[in-house]
Every structure is written in C-alpha cells, then in structure tokens.
Motif scaffolding. Structure first.
Motif, PDB file in Angstrom:
ATOM      1  N   ASN A 127       0.816  -1.219   0.000  1.00 45.86           N
ATOM      2  CA  ASN A 127       0.000   0.000   0.000  1.00 45.86           C
ATOM      3  C   ASN A 127       0.846   1.265   0.000  1.00 45.86           C
ATOM      4  O   ASN A 127       0.508   2.273  -0.626  1.00 45.86           O
ATOM      5  CB  ASN A 127      -0.946   0.014   1.206  1.00 45.86           C
ATOM      6  N   SER A 128       1.940   1.229   0.711  1.00 45.56           N
ATOM      7  CA  SER A 128       2.804   2.406   0.772  1.00 45.56           C
ATOM      8  C   SER A 128       3.660   2.576  -0.478  1.00 45.56           C
ATOM      9  O   SER A 128       4.154   3.668  -0.762  1.00 45.56           O
ATOM     10  CB  SER A 128       3.712   2.322   2.006  1.00 45.56           C
ATOM     11  N   ASN A 129       3.857   1.478  -1.223  1.00 40.72           N
ATOM     12  CA  ASN A 129       4.673   1.531  -2.443  1.00 40.72           C
ATOM     13  C   ASN A 129       3.998   0.701  -3.537  1.00 40.72           C
ATOM     14  O   ASN A 129       4.450  -0.397  -3.863  1.00 40.72           O
ATOM     15  CB  ASN A 129       6.084   1.004  -2.146  1.00 40.72           C
TER      16      ASN A 129
END
Length: 576
Positions: free
Chosen positions: A98-100
C-alpha cells in the motif's frame, strides 16, 4: 599450484569453507556463518570475490576472506557476477504494498570492489533475469519484455541500441567475445507459424543485416551453447510436449550456427531426446548424448560430422574438465550414477566409478579432481559430498547428519592461466571405501529358477562399443548397406575379369584411363571429390573404348558417357 583449493559449502546450518585435496580440513581464515537463512552463495569467475546472502544482508568478501561490504535490506535469491567480477547482480522477488504500489527495483547491480549500488532495475520475471556482458565487459545487455537493450561502457542510464519489434525476442544470448560482438535471438512463432533464430553482429539489427537464420516449427524454448572463442553456437530447440506422442520428454533438435553465416542441422543417428550438449574447451569439437536408453554419445567436428562414437550406455550428462583433456560421461537422476572418464586426445577410457544419488557434479579448476554431491531439496536424505580423482578413485567423503540439509557445494574459481594441462596417467589410484550403502548387483531369480543353470542375455540388442565412424567398431545400418554395395561392385568387376570378351582377359595391355590430368588442392574435402571424378572419367574412357570396338552398351552406360562434359566442368571448378 600445489596448494589446496577451497570448497564453499552451504547448508541449513550456515556456510563454511573447507580445503580440498590434499588437506580436507576447515579453512580457518573464513569465519563460519551459522544461520538457517543462507539463501545463495557464489564465487566470481576469476575467484577474487565471494558473495553470499543471509536473511536481508548481502555479504561481499575477497577470497583472502576479508569483508568488503555488508549490504542491508537485500533479500537476494539469485546472484551473478560480470565476466571479470567487476559487478555483482542480485535478484529478489518483486513486491508491492500500500505504501509503495509501484514496487521497488528488485534487480540491483553493485560494484564488487566496494559494494556501491550502481543501478536498480525492475525485473518481475525470474526467467532470463541475468544481465549478459561481453567478455571484456564493454557491452552489457538485458531482456525487457520482448526487447533486448544494450548499454556500453557500463553506463546503465543510457540505452544505446535495442532489438525490438517486429522481432519480439523470447530469449537471446550474447557471444563471449571482445571487440566484435554477436547476438543470437529466438522469436516465438504464432500458432501454425514457425519460430525463428537470427544471428546479428552488434549493432546491426535490421532484418537485412542478419548473418544467419534458422526456422523451425518445434521450438517453444531454445538453449544456447557458445564455444569458448565465441565463433560458433549450438541451439537446442525444445518443445515441452511431443504432439506425435512419440516421447514423454517432448521433442528436441540440435542446430549449429557460425558467426561466418554457416548453418547446419546436427544429424543424430538415434531417435529419442537430446540429454546433454557440451563444447570442448579446446573449441574444435562438441559432444552430444542423445537417444532413448541406452543413449548414444558422439563427438562432432565444426562441420557437424561425427568423428568418434562412444557407443551406447546409461548416460545423460557431459562434463569436460577446464583444460579439455578429460571428458566425464555420467548417468544421473533416474540412472544409477555410472561415471566414465575418457582421455580426449587418444579417445581411451581412463577409469570408471559409481556416484549414486548425485544431484551435482563439478570439476576442480586443476582438472585433476571432481566432486559429486547429494543436495536438498532434490534429495533430502543421504546428503553429503565426495571428492574423486580423475582415475575414478574416491579420495574423500563427507556425509551430512540427518538433521542438517546440504544445499550447495562449489570449488573456488581461478583464472584459466593458473592451472596448466597436466599429462593423463592411466595408472590406478588408491581409493577409499564409500560409507554409502551400495545397491545389490545380484540379479533376482524367482524360487522356481534358483536350482537351474543361469541364462545369460543382453538387455539391449542395439548396444554399441566405442569406435570411430566407419572404423573397427560395430557398424551402423548405413555402414552395412555401404559394405553390401562395395561387395556387389567387387563381384561385378570379377565377372568382367572372367568374361572372355573382356579386353583385359588374357591381355597384357595396361588398364584404360582417361587423358584428363588432375591437380590436388591440399583441401581434403576437395581432393576427395577430385579423385572420385577422376575414377568416373576413367570408367567413361573404358566404356568409350568398348563402344569403338563394336560392343553394344546398355542405357545406363550411354548415360554415363553423356555426363562426361558435366564431370569435366565440375573438375575444373574444384581445381580453381
């Protein structure tokens, strides 16, 4: 070099470095790694560096066993060095979160001397992930989707050339050369259309600039085998499934391409799969194991002509020693581990041994010893490795305990110039007894046959001993057919000699020969053709003399006379 060669060992307990013959002891200069998370290890091609991965750390060492760098946050599963060891590449599985959501580069290129990150690429597929360098490391290439891209002078930020549509490359191989570079590419055909393999000289990649083309319908996958000079390449074309149902192994064919544009299909004299292909390090010949068991083993020259037959036997693996003066033929996997060692110059067998359950074999850089290993996950029981002398004598064995699994064993590498070719001795070398249980070789006999005389028989009627093609060994069907033709010709000549009407019968005149004078060129192939044409012209001269004496000739004899002009033209061309 008389000093022992190090052997790196990776297992479920960690990584250690041991000494090879004659020491067989632990190398104390390397600090043994104790961890269950050792995923990969590798020596550089010239043996100057050693790299391994533990958990999320990539370690780079000199082979004096001094640490150069520890690269953290690297979950490398596969490692490869550039040909000179200047660069180290690490590949790990591509992940997103989700962050990358775009993901991070999973193919990283590092400078080996200091561990500096040079470039990171995204390479989602595990197949064909390795960058390919030329031997001088000036040219580097990668496969991106269906394009091959090239970088020069290791500037990975600038793509200087590209092989792209309409080629749609499935796989490729860069020649191991310097100065002049060649690229061979496989393009998968559409359903019902042939596949193509094309040879280019860098950087000329247009269709009209191909040096050689090969097309075939049965080529889902192609493996490439370059000789050490990079002047010739063998293509092993394979399909996973044989649609004819003739083979469980799919279907294979072997093709030959030279950088001079020469192409050829390597004709194999026995039906069945191609088990193994290898070039001699001396580059002038290659060896192929092929056919249904017992498989056949043949040496071919650069004209793809068979020059020596090793006969048939339970073999599926070829290993030349680094110097090329010893050839090891083995039968592993579903075979019993039989090993034969041959001296390549005299084609004489040096020795035999058995290494059952072996999953790995590697020659020592000295060309005198080789090791075999039983490793996990292929086999999880009976793990361990053995070291053998080229005579077939077992000189060292190290079994593993049942609680520990052995994953990988490899010799440290050295430059080719370090170990020279040594003379091969056919004398027996003292061998130690293996602790591995040996399978019984006694033939099972049912109770009803145990009190009766034993019956001897051959399991395979088509077994052949080693021989030169057309030599003293067991002749092939084609050789038997040619032999029958020769015998028929001799019989016809004898009939002509016994015929009273024959001019030579009872006459002291010399045999009739043509007036054509021939000049040999020194080329064995051309001279052979010239001699054959001379024989045909002599026979025509004899027929013309018989015709002048009033003898009625047959239709085929008249046809031979009419072909005299064509033979003379061909002879003239050969003598140019």
């Amino acid at each position: 070099m008389e000093s022992a060669i190090p052997i790196a060992v990776r297992s479920s307990s960690g990584i250690s470095v041991n000494w090879g013959p004659p020491k067989f002891t632990i190398n104390d200069a390397f600090e043994e790694v104790r961890s269950k998370g050792c995923r990969a290890m590798l020596f550089s091609p010239n043996g100057d560096y050693f790299a391994y991965v533990i958990g999320q750390n990539l370690h780079i060492l000199k082979t004096s066993w001094e640490s150069i760098a520890v690269l953290q946050g690297t979950k490398g599963y596969h490692l490869t060095f550039s040909p000179k060891g200047t660069y180290l590449c690490s590949w790990e599985y591509f992940t997103v979160n989700n962050s990358n959501p775009q993901g991070s580069p999973n193919l990283n290129v590092y400078k080996t001397e200091n561990g500096e990150l040079v470039k990171g690429f995204i390479c989602k597929k595990q197949t064909n992930w390795e960058p390919q360098w030329s031997s001088d490391e000036f040219l580097c290439s990668r496969l991106i989707n269906t394009d091959v891209v090239f970088y020069e002078d290791n500037n990975f930020n600038n793509i200087v050339h590209r092989i792209s549509a309409p080629h749609k490359v499935t796989s490729y191989s860069l020649s191991p050369t310097s100065g002049s570079y060649f690229v061979v590419c496989h393009t998968q055909g559409n359903p019902g259309q042939p596949s193509f393999v094309r040879l280019f000289k860098y950087p000329n990649f247009d269709n009209h600039q191909t040096l050689a083309n090969k097309s075939f319908f049965q080529a889902d996958k192609v493996e490439y085998y370059w000789n050490s000079k990079g002047t010739h390449v063998l293509l092993l074309a394979m399909t996973e499934v044989d649609k004819t149902g003739g083979s469980y192994y799919g279907k294979q064919s072997l093709h030959f391409i030279g950088t001079n544009g020469q192409t050829s299909l390597v004709s194999l004299s026995k039906e069945g799969p191609i088990h193994s292909v290898a070039w001699s390090p001396k580059t002038q010949e290659f060896c192929v194991i092929y056919g249904f068991m017992p498989s056949k083993t043949t040496i071919f020259n650069l004209k793809c002509d068979p020059i020596f037959e090793f006969g048939t036997g339970p073999r599926n693996s070829i290993y030349y020693n680094p110097q090329g003066n010893i050839l090891l033929l083995g039968g592993f996997g579903n075979l019993q581990g039989q090993v034969e060692l041959w001296e390549t110059n005299s084609r004489k067998i040096i020795g035999k041994c058995e290494a059952p359950d072996s999953t790995h074999l590697q020659w020592s850089p000295d060309g005198i010893h080789f090791l075999t290993a039983t490793t996990a996950p292929r086999l999880r029981t009976g793990n361990g490795y053995k070291i053998w002398h080229y005579s077939g004598a077992l000189i060292f064995e190290r079994p593993w305990s049942k609680e520990v699994e052995l994953y990988d064993v490899c010799w440290q590498k050295y430059p080719k110039s370090v170990f020279k070719e040594s003379a091969v001795s056919f004398a027996k070398v003292e061998s130690i007894a293996s602790s591995q249980p040996q399978a019984s070789k006694q033939v099972y006999r049912p109770p009803s046959a145990r009190n009766r005389p034993a019956v001897s028989f051959k399991l395979h009627d088509d077994e052949e001993p080693a021989h030169k093609p057309g030599g003293d060994g067991t002749p092939s069907k084609a050789a038997l057919k040619q032999k029958k033709k020769r015998e028929n010709r001799k019989a016809r000549k004898q009939e002509e000699t016994d015929d009273p009407a024959s001019p030579s019968n009872g006459s002291t005149s010399t045999p009739v020969v043509s007036n054509v004078q021939v000049v040999l060129t020194g080329d064995p192939e051309k001279d052979k053709k010239i001699k054959n044409i001379k024989k045909k012209l002599d026979a025509i001269a004899k027929l013309k003399e018989q015709q002048s004496q009033g003898k009625t000739l047959e239709i085929n004899q008249l046809a031979k006379i009419k072909g005299e002009d064509d033979l003379l033209k061909e002879l003239k061309q050969l003598q140019l």
